[in-house]
Design a protein around this motif. Structure first.
Motif, mmCIF file in Angstrom:
data_model
loop_
_atom_site.group_PDB
_atom_site.id
_atom_site.type_symbol
_atom_site.label_atom_id
_atom_site.label_comp_id
_atom_site.label_asym_id
_atom_site.label_seq_id
_atom_site.Cartn_x
_atom_site.Cartn_y
_atom_site.Cartn_z
ATOM 1 N N TRP A 1 -13.682 -9.912 -3.237
ATOM 2 C CA TRP A 1 -14.236 -8.680 -2.658
ATOM 3 C C TRP A 1 -15.633 -8.411 -3.201
ATOM 4 C CZ3 TRP A 1 -13.749 -6.061 1.505
ATOM 5 C CH2 TRP A 1 -12.536 -6.101 2.218
ATOM 6 N N TYR B 1 0.810 -1.223 0.000
ATOM 7 C CA TYR B 1 0.000 0.000 0.000
ATOM 8 C C TYR B 1 0.841 1.268 0.000
ATOM 9 C CZ TYR B 1 -3.958 -2.951 1.307
ATOM 10 O OH TYR B 1 -4.936 -3.911 1.327
ATOM 11 N N GLU C 1 -8.099 -13.183 7.573
ATOM 12 C CA GLU C 1 -6.913 -12.417 7.977
ATOM 13 C C GLU C 1 -7.053 -11.859 9.391
ATOM 14 O OE1 GLU C 1 -6.735 -8.504 6.408
ATOM 15 O OE2 GLU C 1 -4.545 -8.417 6.418
ATOM 16 N N ARG D 1 -1.962 -8.484 -5.903
ATOM 17 C CA ARG D 1 -1.405 -7.204 -5.474
ATOM 18 C C ARG D 1 0.101 -7.273 -5.188
ATOM 19 N NH1 ARG D 1 -4.820 -5.982 -1.204
ATOM 20 N NH2 ARG D 1 -3.398 -6.680 0.446
ATOM 21 N N ASN E 1 -2.915 -4.456 11.282
ATOM 22 C CA ASN E 1 -3.959 -5.348 11.764
ATOM 23 C C ASN E 1 -3.391 -6.470 12.620
ATOM 24 O OD1 ASN E 1 -6.603 -4.650 10.937
ATOM 25 N ND2 ASN E 1 -6.098 -5.113 8.833
ATOM 26 N N ALA F 1 -14.573 2.460 2.984
ATOM 27 C CA ALA F 1 -14.762 1.818 1.681
ATOM 28 C C ALA F 1 -16.238 1.502 1.446
ATOM 29 C CB ALA F 1 -13.941 0.539 1.605
ATOM 30 N N ARG G 1 -7.596 -16.133 0.365
ATOM 31 C CA ARG G 1 -7.376 -14.725 0.020
ATOM 32 C C ARG G 1 -5.879 -14.389 0.033
ATOM 33 N NH1 ARG G 1 -8.376 -10.702 -3.136
ATOM 34 N NH2 ARG G 1 -7.617 -8.740 -2.274
ATOM 35 N N ASP H 1 -10.015 1.182 7.177
ATOM 36 C CA ASP H 1 -10.609 1.760 5.962
ATOM 37 C C ASP H 1 -11.850 1.018 5.482
ATOM 38 O OD1 ASP H 1 -8.405 0.372 3.373
ATOM 39 O OD2 ASP H 1 -9.587 -0.560 4.954
ATOM 40 N N ARG I 1 -0.049 -15.078 6.933
ATOM 41 C CA ARG I 1 -1.483 -14.866 6.681
ATOM 42 C C ARG I 1 -2.076 -16.125 6.038
ATOM 43 N NH1 ARG I 1 -4.561 -9.999 3.190
ATOM 44 N NH2 ARG I 1 -6.594 -11.068 3.111
ATOM 45 N N TYR J 1 -17.564 -7.306 7.427
ATOM 46 C CA TYR J 1 -16.902 -8.351 8.209
ATOM 47 C C TYR J 1 -17.873 -9.193 9.039
ATOM 48 C CZ TYR J 1 -12.167 -7.198 6.883
ATOM 49 O OH TYR J 1 -11.016 -7.021 6.162
ATOM 50 N N HIS K 1 -13.896 -4.118 12.625
ATOM 51 C CA HIS K 1 -14.273 -5.298 11.831
ATOM 52 C C HIS K 1 -15.414 -6.061 12.480
ATOM 53 C CE1 HIS K 1 -10.340 -5.659 9.280
ATOM 54 N NE2 HIS K 1 -10.872 -4.474 9.258
HETATM 55 O O1 LIG Z 1 -7.755 -9.040 1.429
HETATM 56 P P1 LIG Z 1 -7.034 -7.736 1.221
HETATM 57 O O2 LIG Z 1 -5.582 -7.789 1.703
HETATM 58 O O3 LIG Z 1 -7.183 -7.146 -0.143
HETATM 59 O O4 LIG Z 1 -7.777 -6.686 2.146
HETATM 60 C C1 LIG Z 1 -7.810 -6.913 3.516
HETATM 61 C C2 LIG Z 1 -8.121 -5.559 4.094
HETATM 62 O O5 LIG Z 1 -9.473 -5.248 3.703
HETATM 63 C C3 LIG Z 1 -9.962 -4.000 4.176
HETATM 64 O O6 LIG Z 1 -9.198 -2.905 3.619
HETATM 65 C C4 LIG Z 1 -9.256 -2.654 2.176
HETATM 66 C C5 LIG Z 1 -8.270 -3.494 1.415
HETATM 67 O O7 LIG Z 1 -6.997 -3.222 1.957
HETATM 68 C C6 LIG Z 1 -8.221 -3.079 -0.065
HETATM 69 O O8 LIG Z 1 -7.365 -3.981 -0.745
HETATM 70 C C7 LIG Z 1 -9.583 -3.158 -0.662
HETATM 71 O O9 LIG Z 1 -9.864 -4.516 -0.928
HETATM 72 O O10 LIG Z 1 -10.606 -2.623 0.107
HETATM 73 C C8 LIG Z 1 -10.592 -2.842 1.540
HETATM 74 C C9 LIG Z 1 -11.470 -1.771 2.098
HETATM 75 O O11 LIG Z 1 -10.904 -0.528 1.651
HETATM 76 C C10 LIG Z 1 -9.860 -3.961 5.706
HETATM 77 O O12 LIG Z 1 -10.248 -2.702 6.202
HETATM 78 C C11 LIG Z 1 -8.436 -4.240 6.148
HETATM 79 O O13 LIG Z 1 -8.384 -4.227 7.560
HETATM 80 C C12 LIG Z 1 -7.974 -5.563 5.612
HETATM 81 O O14 LIG Z 1 -6.600 -5.776 5.937
#
Ligand SMILES: O=P(O)(O)OC[C@H]1O[C@H](O[C@H]2[C@H](O)[C@@H](O)[C@@H](O)O[C@@H]2CO)[C@H](O)[C@@H](O)[C@@H]1O
Ligand SMILES: NC(=O)c1ccc[n+]([C@@H]2O[C@H](COP(=O)([O-])OP(=O)(O)OC[C@H]3O[C@@H](n4cnc5c(N)ncnc54)[C@H](O)[C@@H]3O)[C@@H](O)[C@H]2O)c1
Ligand SMILES: [Mn+2]
Length: 443
Positions: A244, A16, A110, A294, A149, A176, A286, A172, A94, A266, A201
């Motif tokens: 997602w 990120y 996660e 990513r 986290n 989101a 995931r 976030d 993870r 969540y 969450h």
């Molecule tokens: O599975 P991930 O690593 O893509 O995301 C886990 C995180 O999901 C939420 O945050 C973001 C995420 O980082 C971003 O990739 C996108 O998918 O949207 C999500 C919401 O903005 C969550 O808030 C985090 O705590 C997680 O780590």
């Protein structure tokens, strides 16, 4: 010249980081950085991501001095803001957090369920270390804005272990979801005023206003049919990974069964866990998607840029993820008193939850930290759900601090994703072995 800031990103090797740096530099007229320091305990990883960060600085504010370091004194000395985003154990751990529970037909996630508890036990001491570095080296008015986290467990542990630390834990996910809501309601995300309560969450929106207009019922009607997936033509959300999209769509099932409030996505892991397990691939979770997506993309991009000097950075600009942490930091920096959903000690804000719960609720962000709004009493179903989860998180923090196997087993057993104490013990014992290089010893 207005004040300029020295800012550290802890976990500079994060996928990120380029996106957060872009969001920071978008605000350079109001929130000017003199120095940006990336700090990580994995030099090679950070150096690779640093190649792209250097490009972002060249693109948007070449005056910023960039420092990449693994040395805490170099990283934290006189720092004003510290954005923390560590992944202790990286994606490999993870993957185990997600796959071990699935062997027992339990949600593999996660930050939720046994995966989140395992992640919490790995992250508590490294987060204390970061706070101690800041107390030792950073400016006296430093602020840590923490994304690391599992934020719920990190927030609870830091309040117990370092109660005077200037740390604000944020997430976030609600932002989101509000981005998706803005697509659905065809308004600007920043015009949405949410009422919300829960733990990180683990929460619900109780009211959604756009400006002064209450649009909650209209939104509930949409979510009951479509979840949080916006209409086709209105959102970049459509380009999210399939998992997602499934998560956003699944909100409709929660909305139909529990119509009082709009759920954080969540909640699916706690209320629809058997369905989630049924649709999980126990061999490809995931974590694998992110490692193949990513994570792979960002290191391929760094490689390509180093060899060709050409790169399209836009895929790494992270939208609300970067925007949100910068909005919070600016409110802290300039005492803007912006209203954001952040983690804060309850202290009666939610009248019928424990005072020492770390709740995620609307707060006004001042230079001295969050000022909580008063949420009042919450209905029995939500109180019961939250109190069980809060006790689970409290016990895993105590297990980490005391090195207590019994409290860890109690925490696992209390988690709503785990069906019995026997299954809790099986998962815990396997996770102890898998995490032997990271967890405090549990006896
Ligand atoms: O599975 P991930 O690593 O893509 O995301 C886990 C995180 O999901 C939420 O945050 C973001 C995420 O980082 C971003 O990739 C996108 O998918 O949207 C999500 C919401 O903005 C969550 O808030 C985090 O705590 C997680 O780590
Ligand atoms: N709070 C939120 O809503 C939110 C949103 C998105 C991501 N996150 C979290 O942000 C973190 C980063 O996510 P990512 O996918 O970019 O991870 P990542 O694996 O890409 O990067 C994490 C970085 O942290 C570094 N790190 C690990 N332990 C460290 C330590 N002790 N000291 C310094 N650096 C350390 C790693 O070496 C790595 O470079 C994760 O904890 C993730 O769950 C939180
Ligand atoms: Mn989050």
């Amino acid at each position: 010249m207005n004040k300029t800031f020295k800012l550290v990103i802890v976990g500079g090797g994060s996928t990120y980081t380029p996106g957060i740096v872009k969001s920071l530099l978008d605000q350079k007229d109001q929130f000017k950085l003199s120095e940006l320091r990336l700090y990580d305990n994995f030099k090679e990883r950070q150096d690779k991501v640093g190649v792209l960060v250097k490009k972002v600085i060249e693109m948007f504010d070449p005056e910023v001095k960039l420092v990449l370091t693994t040395d805490p004194e170099e990283a934290f000395t006189d720092a004003d803001f510290i954005f923390a985003q560590m992944r202790v154990g990286l994606y490999h751990m993870r993957e185990l957090d997600e796959k071990i529970p699935l062997k027992y037909d339990v949600v593999g996630q996660e930050t939720c369920g046994p995966g989140g508890l395992a992640y919490g036990l790995r992250t508590i001491n490294p987060m204390v270390e970061i706070i101690d570095y800041c107390e030792k080296y950073a400016s006296k008015d430093y602020w840590i804005v923490n994304y690391s986290n599992p934020a719920a467990i990190v927030a609870k542990a830091m309040h117990k272990l370092r109660p005077n630390a200037r740390i604000l834990n944020i997430c976030d996910m609600p932002v989101a979801i509000m981005r998706n809501m803005s697509n659905i309601l065809d308004c600007d995300r920043k015009d949405i005023v949410p009422d919300y309560f829960g733990l990180n969450h683990f929460g619900w929106f109780t009211k959604i206003r756009v400006g002064e207009e209450d649009r909650t019922e209209e939104l509930k009607d949409y979510v009951r049919e479509h979840g949080y997936m916006p209409p086709d033509d209105r959102s970049e959300v459509r380009h999210n990974d399939a998992s997602w999209k499934h998560t956003f769509d699944n909100a409709k099932n929660l909305m139909r069964m529990f119509p009082d409030y709009l759920p954080n996505t969540y909640m699916q892991y706690y209320l629809l866990g058997d369905e989630i397990v049924k649709h999980s691939d126990k061999n490809y979770t995931r974590a694998n998607e992110v490692m193949d997506g990513r994570e792979k993309r960002i290191f391929q991009a760094a490689e390509q840029y180093e060899t060709t000097g050409e790169i399209d950075m836009t895929p790494f600009f992270t939208g609300v993820h970067g925007e949100f942490i910068v909005e919070v930091a600016m409110s802290l920096a300039f005492n803007l008193k912006k209203r954001h959903l952040v983690m804060v000690m309850n202290n009666g804000a939610v009248k019928n939850l424990p005072d020492d719960a770390m709740v995620e609720i609307p707060c006004y962000i001042t230079k001295e930290g969050p000022e909580a709004t008063r949420v009042g009493e919450i209905p029995t179903f939500f109180k019961g759900m939250i109190e069980q989860q809060e006790a689970c998180e409290k016990l895993i923090v105590e297990a980490a601090i005391e090195g207590s196997y019994d409290k860890a087993l109690a925490a696992f057993t209390l988690n709503k994703t785990i069906p019995s104490a026997m299954v809790a013990k099986q998962i815990l014992d396997e996770m102890i072995e898998a995490n032997k290089d990271y967890w405090p010893e549990l006896k």
